[in-house]
Structures are given as structure tokens and as C-alpha cells.
Design a protein around this motif. Structure first.
Motif, PDB file in Angstrom:
ATOM      1  N   ALA A   1     160.929-101.143 -47.007  1.00 63.28           N
ATOM      2  CA  ALA A   1     160.815-102.715 -46.423  1.00 63.28           C
ATOM      3  C   ALA A   1     159.559-103.298 -46.945  1.00 63.28           C
ATOM      4  O   ALA A   1     159.371-104.884 -48.201  1.00 63.28           O
ATOM      5  N   LYS A   2     158.778-102.232 -47.093  1.00 64.08           N
ATOM      6  CA  LYS A   2     157.383-103.110 -47.880  1.00 64.08           C
ATOM      7  C   LYS A   2     157.028-103.369 -48.927  1.00 64.08           C
ATOM      8  O   LYS A   2     156.980-103.715 -49.813  1.00 64.08           O
ATOM      9  N   VAL A   3     158.141-102.377 -50.332  1.00 63.24           N
ATOM     10  CA  VAL A   3     158.312-102.775 -51.700  1.00 63.24           C
ATOM     11  C   VAL A   3     159.203-103.752 -51.345  1.00 63.24           C
ATOM     12  O   VAL A   3     159.027-104.354 -52.389  1.00 63.24           O
ATOM     13  N   ALA A   4     160.346-103.987 -50.449  1.00 65.36           N
ATOM     14  CA  ALA A   4     160.648-105.482 -50.788  1.00 65.36           C
ATOM     15  C   ALA A   4     160.479-106.238 -51.098  1.00 65.36           C
ATOM     16  O   ALA A   4     160.203-107.456 -51.288  1.00 65.36           O
ATOM     17  N   SER A   5     159.271-106.557 -49.601  1.00 61.14           N
ATOM     18  CA  SER A   5     158.561-107.813 -49.701  1.00 61.14           C
ATOM     19  C   SER A   5     157.680-108.358 -50.705  1.00 61.14           C
ATOM     20  O   SER A   5     157.526-109.047 -51.061  1.00 61.14           O
ATOM     21  N   GLY A   6     156.890-106.782 -51.341  1.00 65.07           N
ATOM     22  CA  GLY A   6     156.189-107.411 -52.549  1.00 65.07           C
ATOM     23  C   GLY A   6     156.991-107.959 -53.832  1.00 65.07           C
ATOM     24  O   GLY A   6     156.743-108.697 -54.426  1.00 65.07           O
ATOM     25  N   GLN A   7     158.596-107.541 -53.533  1.00 65.39           N
ATOM     26  CA  GLN A   7     159.384-107.872 -54.631  1.00 65.39           C
ATOM     27  C   GLN A   7     160.076-109.748 -54.738  1.00 65.39           C
ATOM     28  O   GLN A   7     160.036-110.404 -55.077  1.00 65.39           O
ATOM     29  N   ALA A   8     159.583-109.790 -53.511  1.00 63.69           N
ATOM     30  CA  ALA A   8     160.049-111.136 -52.025  1.00 63.69           C
ATOM     31  C   ALA A   8     158.842-111.836 -52.703  1.00 63.69           C
ATOM     32  O   ALA A   8     159.208-113.313 -52.182  1.00 63.69           O
ATOM     33  N   LYS A   9     157.303-112.115 -53.170  1.00 62.80           N
ATOM     34  CA  LYS A   9     156.458-112.493 -53.159  1.00 62.80           C
ATOM     35  C   LYS A   9     156.771-113.677 -54.651  1.00 62.80           C
ATOM     36  O   LYS A   9     157.422-113.322 -55.190  1.00 62.80           O
ATOM     37  N   PRO A  10     155.379-114.760 -54.088  1.00 58.17           N
ATOM     38  CA  PRO A  10     155.120-115.109 -52.872  1.00 58.17           C
ATOM     39  C   PRO A  10     156.847-116.225 -52.047  1.00 58.17           C
ATOM     40  O   PRO A  10     157.391-117.162 -52.530  1.00 58.17           O
TER      41      PRO A  10
END
Length: 420
Positions: free
Chosen positions: A159-168
Motif C-alpha cells: 500500500a505504501k509503495v502504491a501510494s507513492g506511485q499514485a502521486k500526486p
């Protein structure tokens, strides 16, 4: 953490969200300084100190959080430096926390601007994890005026890596079983705990991507990084992570708070804002499928003095009018305010699932009343946006809402009712 530790989790797949605010401090400052939108800016000292947060226009010049302000100025001379306001950041973070807790009790705040949510048990009310994630993003944007990015996965790491890929301002979901395909094309710097030093050592071993790391024998990694870190790197390269979301202790509640652009001293406007936050809390409760009986009102004054009052209702509710009536009663218990009001908040605890509770309606209540009306309004707002339909008093600046009535009185919808 060993690979075998993750095996039991496959039988009962968790659904974890990592929600990360986008350039949090900078976003809060831009909310009240719209003239800076689109211009490079950072939060920190003009010439001395460090950069706390930079907007994405400044980041394009290499300005990042943690660097000296003097270096940021050299990289981007045209950037505007804004001094930090930690009271404002704390208030926004508290409002975001209320949004998180309206959907799940399993919330782990990783920092002021990010959190992990275990929403495994909340999916019944939202259908899919993606729908829940988009709901949170829309709610935070609507209420706080800032954006966030959401990552969804079966573990905290994914989930943490995925949120980084989702930015911004995006959302990335990694379906169960797709973890290796998602991770392996990424650089090793994306692995949790891999900083500049560890990345350099990995590069010297010829390990550049997560796929390279995944294909490296565990004993080889352990010889270089030690038994624990070597095994951990190997597990993370395959998406294995047994850490659970560690919720802070305390009873779950559903709440909302509103900080005013200008401090208020007009009683009519204060009552209107109490109605607004009560309506928001009631909508969140219905969305989450819960009823509650303990209502807490929190008021912060212009001098930053904060007071709270609580009361227990005789029955369970998720209705706006009952919450508003109780908020008004609690507000009256505070006595005449000695200074202007900066913020009001309403929170409901003592929650039970709506499907497991029975509420006795008044004997003379009609078959369909205000609860059905509110459910219909919820559906209209869900389809057409949160601002498409509201109580009339909340669309007319300065008009005083009618005194809150009991549910039985509200069924007849007399003239002057807050829906009027």
C-alpha cells in the motif's frame, strides 16, 4: 519476518490503504494563499532553516523537504518562502483523522500527513476498496481543500509503495497476487528502508531493480547486509510483509470539525455551522452503516482555548436533527462565549452496526419520514456531487437555522424547519 510467516495471510486477505497527503504543509498554505497556486513555493525559512515542504512546481527545480533553505533558494530563486503555521497543520490533520475514523476503527497514523487504514471489514458498506479510496479522496478534497494519494494492497508495504506511485492526487490498487508484477520493474530505492547508503551497496552488487533483488539468493544478501536485513530485503522484493495496522487505543467515533476562515461571533452563523457539521457527521454514519448515542461538541476559541461537552442520548441515531439538537444543547451549556469562535466539531461514539440495532420509532410516526428523506438526499449527493443538494439554511449566508426539533416533531416538517 520469514516467507513462511506470510502464508496464513493468504487464507484471509487483508485490504490495506495507505493515504498520503500531497505536499501537505505546502498544500495547506496554498489553500489560504490562492495567489501562489501554480508558482514555485516552499514552507520554511526565507534564507535560513530547512524546507519543510515544497509544492510540485518547486520540486521540479529540485527543491525537496529537509534541504537547507539557502540551497532551495539557489535551486529556485523565484520560489516564495512561506513561514510554517503548525496550528493550522494540526487542525487540518485532525479533520482528516475524523474522515479516516468514519470508515474504520483500524487507523494507524504514520505521521501528521499519512496513515494506514485496514478496511477489510469496511468493504461491505462501500463495495470495493477502490470505491472506498475514491470516497476518502473526494471527502478530504471537499472538506479540507487539499489532495491526497491512496495506495491499496494486501500489506502495508504494498500500500505504501502504491501510494507513492499514485502521486500526486491519484489512486493505485495492487490486486491480490499481482504484487511481484507491480514491484519488480521498480528501482530498488522504492523498497521500504532502502536509503542512499543501502541503495549504493545494492548497485555495487549489480542490483538495480526490485526484480534484480528478488532473483538474488537470500544467503548472498545476508552475507552483505546481515541475517535480518538480508532476509527482510528478500521478502519485500516479493511483496511479503506481515506487519499489521496498529490502531491507536480508544473507542471508534464518527466526527467532523470545521475551522472558519474568519473567527465567528454571530450566534446565527455559529448555529448554522453546528448544523453543517452535524449533517456531515450524520451522513458519514449512514455511509458507514452505524448508529451512535454519545455526542461530543468541541469548540475552539480565537485565543486557542478549547472546551468539550458530551451527552448520552436516550436511543441510537444517525439522524441530522437529533445530532443538531444535542449539539445546540451542549453549546448552550458553554454559556455566552467570551471571545470569537475559531472552530466547532461534533463527534459521535457508542457506535453499533445499524443492521444489528433496533430503534423504536414514535407511535405516531408516519411510515416514511425524515430518515427516508435523508437517505434519498445521500443518494442524490453520491450521484451528482456533495454540493448539489443541501439544507436551504446552509446555502444562505447569515440565515439562522430553525431550532432543532425531535424526530417526532420533525416528521410533520413545519414551516421554518432546517430543510425549508
Amino acid at each position: 519476518m520469514k516467507p513462511s510467516d506470510a502464508a496464513p495471510g493468504a487464507a484471509r486477505r487483508r485490504v490495506i490503504l495507505h493515504v498520503d497527503m500531497d505536499a501537505f504543509y505546502a498544500s495547506v498554505e496554498l489553500r489560504r494563499r490562492p495567489e501562489l497556486v501554480g508558482r514555485p513555493m516552499f514552507v520554511g525559512g526565507e534564507r535560513r532553516g530547512v524546507v519543510l515542504s515544497a509544492n510540485y512546481q518547486a520540486r521540479a527545480f529540485g527543491v525537496v523537504g529537509g534541504m537547507p533553505s539557502s540551497r532551495a533558494r539557489r535551486l529556485c530563486p523565484q520560489a516564495v518562502a512561506v513561514p510554517p503555521d503548525f496550528d493550522a497543520y494540526t487542525e487540518v490533520a485532525a479533520g482528516i483523522g475524523e474522515v479516516f475514523e468514519s470508515v474504520t476503527a483500524h487507523v494507524e497514523r504514520a505521521s501528521i500527513d499519512e496513515a494506514y487504514l485496514d478496511v477489510t471489514g469496511a468493504l461491505r458498506a462501500f463495495g470495493t476498496a477502490r470505491a472506498l479510496g475514491e470516497y476518502l479522496r473526494a471527502l478530504i478534497a471537499d472538506e479540507q481543500g487539499i489532495t491526497c494519494s491512496v495506495g491499496i494492497g494486501a500489506t502495508k508495504f504494498i500500500a505504501k509503495v502504491a501510494s507513492g506511485q499514485a502521486k500526486p492526487d491519484g489512486l493505485v490498487e495492487v490486486p491480490a497476487g499481482a504484487e511481484p508484477a507491480f514491484l519488480h520493474p521498480l528501482p530498488v530505492e522504492q523498497i521500504w528502508g532502502v536509503g542512499e547508503s543501502t541503495a549504493g551497496r545494492l548497485h555495487r552488487l549489480g542490483i538495480v531493480t526490485v526484480a534484480d533483488l528478488a532473483q538474488t539468493p537470500v544467503p548472498a544478501l545476508q552475507r552483505v547486509f546481515g541475517p535480518h536485513q538480508g532476509a527482510l530485503l528478500a521478502d519485500l522484493a516479493w511483496g511479503r510483509d506481515t506487519r499489521r495496522v496498529l490502531a491507536r487505543p480508544g473507542e471508534r467515533g464518527v466526527g467532523c470539525q470545521r475551522t472558519f476562515a474568519d473567527d465567528l461571533d454571530d450566534p446565527a452563523r455559529v448555529r448554522a455551522e453546528l448544523l453543517r457539521v452535524s449533517a456531515t457527521v450524520a451522513r458519514r454514519m449512514r455511509r458507514a452503516g452505524v448508529l451512535g448515542r454519545v455526542v461530543t461538541l468541541t469548540v475552539r476559541f480565537a485565543d486557542f482555548r478549547t472546551v468539550s461537552k458530551s451527552a448520552t442520548l436516550s436511543g441510537l441515531t444517525d439522524g441530522t436533527d437529533e445530532l443538531y439538537a444535542q449539539a445546540l444543547a451542549l453549546y448552550a451549556r458553554l454559556g455566552p462565549p467570551r471571545t470569537r469562535i475559531r472552530r466547532v466539531g461534533v463527534r459521535v461514539q457508542g457506535l453499533v452496526e445499524a443492521g444489528k440495532a433496533y430503534c423504536q420509532p414514535p407511535l405516531d410516526a408516519p411510515e416514511r419520514g425524515w430518515r427516508e428523506a435523508e437517505l434519498a438526499v445521500d443518494e442524490v449527493r453520491r450521484k451528482f456531487g456533495s454540493h448539489c443538494l443541501d439544507r436551504a439554511v446552509l446555502t444562505r449566508r447569515g440565515r439562522d437555522p430553525a431550532p432543532a426539533r425531535s424526530l417526532m416533531e420533525a416528521q410533520s416538517a413545519p414551516p421554518g424547519h432546517p430543510w425549508g
